[in-house]
Scaffold this motif. Structure first.
Motif, short mmCIF file in Angstrom:
data_model
loop_
_atom_site.label_atom_id
_atom_site.label_comp_id
_atom_site.label_asym_id
_atom_site.label_seq_id
_atom_site.Cartn_x
_atom_site.Cartn_y
_atom_site.Cartn_z
N ASP A 1 -5.62 -18.70 -0.48
CA ASP A 1 -5.22 -18.67 -1.85
C ASP A 1 -4.60 -17.36 -2.10
OD1 ASP A 1 -5.86 -21.31 -2.22
OD2 ASP A 1 -7.77 -21.02 -2.69
N GLU A 2 -4.62 -16.39 -1.39
CA GLU A 2 -4.12 -15.05 -1.59
C GLU A 2 -2.54 -14.98 -1.55
OE1 GLU A 2 -6.21 -12.82 -3.05
OE2 GLU A 2 -8.12 -14.48 -2.70
N LEU A 3 -2.15 -13.61 -1.29
CA LEU A 3 -0.79 -13.66 -1.18
C LEU A 3 -0.38 -14.07 0.43
CD1 LEU A 3 0.03 -10.07 -2.63
CD2 LEU A 3 -0.09 -12.30 -3.81
N PRO A 4 1.00 -14.56 0.31
CA PRO A 4 1.51 -14.67 1.70
C PRO A 4 1.43 -13.66 2.76
CG PRO A 4 3.47 -14.25 0.24
CD PRO A 4 2.40 -14.08 -0.54
N THR A 5 0.97 -14.09 4.09
CA THR A 5 0.85 -12.97 5.17
C THR A 5 2.05 -13.05 6.05
OG1 THR A 5 -0.26 -14.60 6.19
CG2 THR A 5 -1.45 -13.28 5.02
N LYS A 6 3.05 -14.14 5.85
CA LYS A 6 4.29 -14.20 6.69
C LYS A 6 5.33 -14.83 5.87
CE LYS A 6 5.28 -16.22 11.20
NZ LYS A 6 4.69 -16.87 12.30
N SER A 7 6.63 -14.33 6.33
CA SER A 7 7.57 -15.32 5.71
C SER A 7 8.64 -15.35 6.93
CB SER A 7 8.14 -14.40 4.53
OG SER A 7 8.84 -13.29 4.89
N GLU A 8 9.73 -16.41 6.91
CA GLU A 8 10.66 -16.53 7.76
C GLU A 8 12.00 -16.79 7.03
OE1 GLU A 8 8.00 -18.83 11.13
OE2 GLU A 8 8.98 -20.06 9.55
N ASN B 1 -5.28 -5.77 -2.53
CA ASN B 1 -5.27 -5.55 -3.90
C ASN B 1 -4.50 -6.51 -4.77
OD1 ASN B 1 -6.86 -4.96 -6.22
ND2 ASN B 1 -5.79 -3.19 -6.74
N ASN B 2 -4.07 -7.73 -4.15
CA ASN B 2 -3.11 -8.48 -4.79
C ASN B 2 -1.75 -7.76 -4.73
OD1 ASN B 2 -2.63 -11.38 -5.65
ND2 ASN B 2 -2.50 -10.55 -7.72
N LEU B 3 -1.41 -7.13 -3.83
CA LEU B 3 -0.12 -6.42 -3.94
C LEU B 3 0.56 -6.31 -2.57
CD1 LEU B 3 -0.52 -3.37 -6.49
CD2 LEU B 3 0.91 -5.52 -6.81
N LYS B 4 1.62 -6.52 -2.23
CA LYS B 4 2.47 -6.44 -0.73
C LYS B 4 2.51 -4.86 -0.54
CE LYS B 4 6.84 -7.35 -0.19
NZ LYS B 4 8.04 -8.07 -0.10
N ARG B 5 1.88 -4.55 0.47
CA ARG B 5 1.91 -3.11 0.90
C ARG B 5 2.80 -2.86 2.05
NH1 ARG B 5 -0.12 0.40 -2.83
NH2 ARG B 5 -1.98 -0.52 -3.83
N ARG B 6 3.14 -3.62 2.96
CA ARG B 6 3.71 -3.44 3.97
C ARG B 6 4.53 -4.63 4.73
NH1 ARG B 6 2.89 -2.07 9.93
NH2 ARG B 6 3.82 0.01 10.44
N THR B 7 5.78 -4.53 5.11
CA THR B 7 6.47 -5.74 5.77
C THR B 7 7.02 -5.14 7.00
OG1 THR B 7 6.93 -6.54 3.65
CG2 THR B 7 8.34 -7.18 5.53
N GLY C 1 0.85 -2.10 -11.49
CA GLY C 1 1.22 -3.08 -10.51
C GLY C 1 2.73 -3.09 -10.44
N ASP C 2 3.48 -2.02 -10.89
CA ASP C 2 4.87 -2.03 -10.94
C ASP C 2 5.23 -1.43 -9.59
OD1 ASP C 2 5.26 -3.18 -13.55
OD2 ASP C 2 5.16 -1.35 -14.59
N ARG C 3 6.11 -1.87 -8.77
CA ARG C 3 6.49 -1.32 -7.53
C ARG C 3 7.37 0.05 -7.67
NH1 ARG C 3 10.40 -4.10 -3.52
NH2 ARG C 3 11.99 -3.29 -5.00
N THR C 4 6.90 1.34 -7.60
CA THR C 4 7.42 2.48 -7.78
C THR C 4 8.28 2.95 -6.71
OG1 THR C 4 5.45 3.51 -7.43
CG2 THR C 4 5.89 3.05 -9.59
#
Length: 219
Positions: A87-94, A112-118, A140-143
C-alpha cells in the motif's frame, strides 16, 4: 446551545476535515499539464503552439497509477505504468509505446512517503540508462532533481522553488560542473479553489517564454 457543545462541534469538524485531506480518496484524480510557447504581437503576449503535454492518474497522495506522454500535436507518445508491491509508494514502473511494447523499466527507491531515487533501465531491466536522485523540503515539495549517467556521473541538476502553497515558482538548471545553464521564474496567474496553480507563465531574463495550464479531473 452552550459553549461546550459548540466547541465539540468545531472539534469534530476539524478532525473530519483533516482526515479527508489525508485520505487517498481526497488525492484521487487525474492531473493534466500542457505547456505552450509564447507569441507576442502589438496587443501583447499570448500562448502559441503546444510544446509538451502529460497526464497522470493518482489513486492517493504521491501514488500514481499511470502517466501518459503526448507529442506536440496532442497524439499519445507513450505511457508509464506504476507497479505496487504494497500500500506504500510504487517500487517500479514500466514505459510502453503506443504499440504496447516495453521500452524501459524504472526501479524506484522511496523513503518517508517520497520518491528518492530512480534507476532507468532499457527494456526489462537489461542495461542501466541513467539514474535520478531527488531531495525535498520539509513540506514535501521536490526541491532538487539530479540526473546522473549510468556510471553515476552528474549530468544535470534541477533546483526548484515553491511558494507557501507548494506551487512551483522557479527552476534553475545546472550542468555536471554546477554551472547555471538557465533559470525560469514562474508567475502564477490562476489558481483553483484549493490554491493550486492552474495557469502559470514562465519568464527567462524577464521575457515570457512559456505558459503552463493544469487541470484536475476527479471521477
Amino acid at each position: 446551545m452552550n459553549l461546550k457543545s459548540v466547541f465539540y462541534i468545531l472539534l469534530t469538524f476539524a478532525i473530519c476535515s483533516c482526515t479527508q485531506e489525508n485520505s487517498d480518496k481526497y488525492y484521487s484524480h487525474t492531473e493534466e499539464v500542457e505547456i505552450y510557447n509564447v507569441v507576442e504581437d502589438e496587443s501583447g503576449a499570448g500562448s502559441g503552439s503546444m510544446i509538451y503535454k502529460e497526464s497522470t492518474k493518482y489513486k492517493g497522495k504521491n501514488k500514481p497509477v499511470w502517466r501518459k506522454f503526448y507529442e506536440a500535436n496532442g497524439q499519445l507518445k507513450g505511457e508509464e505504468r506504476y507497479i505496487y508491491t504494497s500500500d506504500e509508494l510504487p517500487t517500479k514502473s514500466e514505459y510502453y509505446d503506443t504499440s504496447d511494447s516495453l521500452l524501459s523499466t524504472y526501479l524506484l527507491t522511496n523513503d518517508n512517503n517520497l520518491k528518492r531515487r530512480t534507476v532507468a533501465m532499457q527494456g526489462e531491466e537489461e542495461e542501466i540508462l541513467r539514474i535520478e536522485e531527488f531531495d525535498y523540503n520539509k513540506k514535501g515539495d521536490r526541491t532538487q532533481r539530479v540526473i546522473k549517467t549510468a556510471a553515476s556521473d552528474i549530468d544535470k541538476i534541477y533546483n526548484f522553488g515553491f511558494d507557501d502553497s507548494g506551487n512551483e515558482t522557479s527552476v534553475t538548471v545546472k550542468d555536471g560542473d554546477e554551472k547555471v545553464l538557465y533559470t525560469i521564474n514562474y508567475t502564477i496567474t490562476k489558481k483553483d479553489s484549493r490554491n493550486r496553480w492552474v495557469e502559470a507563465w514562465g519568464f527567462q531574463n524577464d521575457k515570457p517564454i512559456q505558459v503552463k495550464y493544469r487541470k484536475f479531473i476527479t471521477e
